[in-house]
Write an enzyme that holds these catalytic residues in place. Structure first.
Site, PDB file in Angstrom:
ATOM      1  CB  SER A 106      -0.947  -0.044   1.204  1.00 40.67           C
ATOM      2  OG  SER A 106      -1.976   0.893   1.086  1.00 40.67           O
ATOM      3  CG  ASP A 163      -4.576  -1.876   1.181  1.00 43.86           C
ATOM      4  OD1 ASP A 163      -3.652  -2.551   1.665  1.00 43.86           O
ATOM      5  OD2 ASP A 163      -4.637  -0.640   1.282  1.00 43.86           O
TER       6      ASP A 163
END
Length: 279
Positions: A40, A158
């Site tokens: 991320s 994610d």
């Protein structure tokens, strides 16, 4: 020669700490790593570091990620994205172009993304062709980013869902000297996921992803256990924010972000001074 790795945790705006650490590394031209794995915001931070572009990540976080184009509650209420990840990537590349020749010069650069169909992490080696796609996938926060990035035959969300701190993946790939930059203080542990029924309802089309979210704390804490008690043939170094680190996942106040960045710079400089002292 021992293979060295750098692992950088995500955490959205908490990534401001890692941006400070990595800027401190760049001050001293400290880049001894054979492998770098980001998740991320951690992957985004690694772009600036591996391309040797000081303050790039700081500018992206404090100027672009705090803008209404990226974070917009009204847009989300009306059916859009709370955070527009693709806009952030495109705007970052336009305003702070990446030196791709330096970025891909000699360090293997990976990012973790969570496969929405399997619920497991896939680790993509980033190159100039897939850079934007992989960065979008690893940062595509579930639910609040309504687009589901798809490429290479799979769709993603994610990377922090399945593997927030891919230290075990670094070890699996042969790294035995691993430096980890965390987004929480060193004594942090993740609590169990609450409102599981709501998660399963919101993610009814992707039950494996819902399962991964339900077990996220268990997986996260297992990574912490590996960090604190690594195998006998491995050494893990940890750089973590101090206990009074005030930045949260969606902190938008620049003074708080500035202070979080300064904490990262101090932590990075202190880490480097320890290395010099032991040499």
């Amino acid at each position: 020669m021992t293979k060295t790795a750098l692992v950088v945790e995500g955490g959205a705006m908490r990534g401001i700490f890692a941006s400070g650490v990595l800027d401190a590394f760049m001050e001293q031209d400290y880049q001894p790593f054979d492998l770098a794995i980001g998740v991320s915001a951690g992957a985004s931070n690694l772009v600036g570091y591996l391309a040797h572009q000081p303050k790039r990540s700081f500018e992206v976080i404090t100027r672009l990620a705090t803008s209404a184009e990226f974070f917009n509650l009204r847009r989300f209420i009306h059916g859009g994205d709370l955070v527009d990840v693709r806009w952030l990537i495109d705007a970052s590349n336009q305003q702070y172009p990446v030196d791709t020749q330096t970025l891909f010069d000699h360090t293997e650069f990976l990012a973790a993304a969570t496969n929405v169909n399997t619920g497991h992490a896939d680790y993509y080696r980033i190159n100039s062709d897939n850079l934007a796609d992989v960065l979008e996938a690893t940062q595509a926060l579930p639910i609040v980013y309504r687009h589901t990035p798809c490429f290479a035959g799979d769709c993603y969300t994610d990377g922090g869902v399945a593997d927030s701190i891919p230290v075990r993946e670094a070890y699996r790939r042969g790294a035995r000297d691993i430096t980890v930059i965390l987004s929480h203080p060193a004594d942090y542990t993740m609590g169990k996921t609450k409102n599981g029924w709501l998660l399963r309802r919101l993610l009814s089309r992707h039950p494996k992803l819902a399962d991964s979210l339900m077990h996220r704390a268990e997986n996260y804490n297992a990574s912490l256990e590996f960090i604190h008690h690594p195998p006998k043939d491995a050494t893990v170094h940890v750089i973590a924010p101090p206990s009074h680190f005030a930045v949260k996942r969606l902190t938008m106040k620049k003074p708080i972000l500035d202070e979080g960045y300064r904490m990262g710079v101090v932590a990075g400089r202190n880490w480097l001074s320890q290395i010099v002292a032991t040499e």
